[in-house]
Enzyme design. Structure first.
Site, PDB file in Angstrom:
ATOM      1  N   HIS A   1      12.235 -16.232  36.407  1.00 47.06           N
ATOM      2  CA  HIS A   1      11.836 -17.079  35.048  1.00 47.06           C
ATOM      3  C   HIS A   1      10.740 -16.019  34.514  1.00 47.06           C
ATOM      4  CE1 HIS A   1      13.223 -20.424  37.398  1.00 47.06           C
ATOM      5  NE2 HIS A   1      13.448 -20.797  36.164  1.00 47.06           N
TER       6      HIS A   1
ATOM      7  N   HIS B   1      14.209 -26.587  41.470  1.00 49.66           N
ATOM      8  CA  HIS B   1      12.990 -25.601  41.800  1.00 49.66           C
ATOM      9  C   HIS B   1      11.966 -25.996  40.609  1.00 49.66           C
ATOM     10  CE1 HIS B   1      15.190 -22.787  39.112  1.00 49.66           C
ATOM     11  NE2 HIS B   1      14.411 -22.967  38.182  1.00 49.66           N
TER      12      HIS B   1
ATOM     13  N   HIS C   1      18.790 -30.030  32.525  1.00 49.09           N
ATOM     14  CA  HIS C   1      17.409 -30.033  31.773  1.00 49.09           C
ATOM     15  C   HIS C   1      17.215 -28.984  30.778  1.00 49.09           C
ATOM     16  CE1 HIS C   1      16.782 -26.764  35.005  1.00 49.09           C
ATOM     17  NE2 HIS C   1      15.632 -26.629  34.618  1.00 49.09           N
TER      18      HIS C   1
ATOM     19  N   GLU D   1      21.296 -23.401  34.830  1.00 46.57           N
ATOM     20  CA  GLU D   1      20.834 -22.977  36.278  1.00 46.57           C
ATOM     21  C   GLU D   1      21.938 -23.202  37.270  1.00 46.57           C
ATOM     22  OE1 GLU D   1      15.811 -22.629  35.853  1.00 46.57           O
ATOM     23  OE2 GLU D   1      16.807 -24.270  37.085  1.00 46.57           O
TER      24      GLU D   1
END
Ligand code: DHB
Ligand code: FE
Length: 281
Positions: A60, A13, A194, A241
């Site tokens: 977030h 995303h 990431h 995530e």
């Protein structure tokens, strides 16, 4: 009766994807290998026609911030707006909710010992919108209603992969006891490896990503061996995530899964970008 689970759709995303869509950059060399992962997703969705999406994602900082961070939060609203979260992205279309199904899921979760936060007002950020922008690029209005399930991947301490999987399995039980045959797609948003900041910014671990993609369908237990802190070490601080994918896999239930499509491309921004669709085998 029970809800009909048509399968699971898993997607990264990265906010920059929204910018690429707004600019029409899908065929540019940087973006094409990533966007090429989505026509099979669209074909599968137009064939299977889900009514509702249960979306496991992480907020977030749009709806929740560090001052008050629920570990698990489930939406029970009639609609879920997006707002500018500071990336300079377009504001995404509002999502319609399914309060009846939301409350049924909430009752099952609380009854199973998940003391979730229930949200009758909830904004949804890029983590929820981007997978829809990729799946339904031409929609004037989203063709499915949503039940958002937000998992904290932001503020220490984080829930474990095992706990997130069990949350998903409890959602599956709720779907099994739902009053009608609503067609449900389960979505896992985020990942794969990431890290956005700190000394390891840009860190990616393709071996771990491959391991997750290879085992999620039919050996999800393999992904439950690590603690969340170990996942952060192996896959980067935002690589955690993956717990959204793990929870979504739990919501598919214990049955075998067949892989409909898979794509993996390094990097998009700082992220190893992946796309996966699973359907009951
Ligand atoms: C990026 C990835 C994310 O998962 C996110 O939420 C924000 C930014 C990135 O790679 O730029
Ligand atoms: Fe993210």
């Amino acid at each position: 009766m029970s809800a009909q689970i048509i399968g699971g759709y898993f997607s990264s995303h990265v906010p920059g994807i929204g910018g690429a869509i707004a600019r029409g950059d899908q065929d540019k060399p940087y973006w094409k290998p990533f966007f090429d992962g989505y026509p099979p997703v669209r074909a599968w969705l137009s064939q299977t026609r889900p009514d509702v999406a249960i979306v496991f994602y992480n907020d977030h900082g749009l709806n929740f911030f560090l001052d008050a961070m629920p570990t698990f939060a489930v939406g029970a609203a009639a609609s879920y707006p997006n707002e500018d979260e500071g990336w300079g992205l377009p504001v995404y279309k509002t999502f319609q909710g399914d309060p009846g199904l939301s409350w049924h899921i909430i009752e099952e979760l609380v009854g199973s010992g998940f003391d979730i936060t229930m949200c009758q007002k909830m904004k949804v950020d890029h983590a929820l919108s981007i997978p829809f922008e990729l799946a339904y690029p031409d929609a004037d209005a989203w063709p499915v209603k949503i039940v958002p399930v937000a998992i904290n991947t932001v503020q220490y301490p984080l829930p474990s992969p095992q706990r997130c999987y069990d949350l998903g399995r409890a959602v599956n039980r709720a779907l099994q006891s739902w009053q009608d045959d609503t067609r449900v797609v389960v979505i896992g948003s985020g990942g794969l490896s990431h890290q956005l900041d700190g000394a390891r910014a840009g860190f990616i671990n393709a071996d771990y990503d491959r391991f997750c993609l290879d085992h999620l369908a039919n050996d999800p237990q393999a992904l439950l061996r690590h603690s969340t802190e170990e996942v952060a070490a192996i896959a980067g601080t935002q690589g955690v995530e993956i717990v959204n994918w793990i929870a979504a896999r739990g919501a598919l239930g214990d049955g075998a899964q067949a892989e409909v499509t898979r794509n993996y491309h390094i990097p998009i921004s700082n992220t190893a970008a992946a796309t996966l669709v699973l359907t009951p085998a």
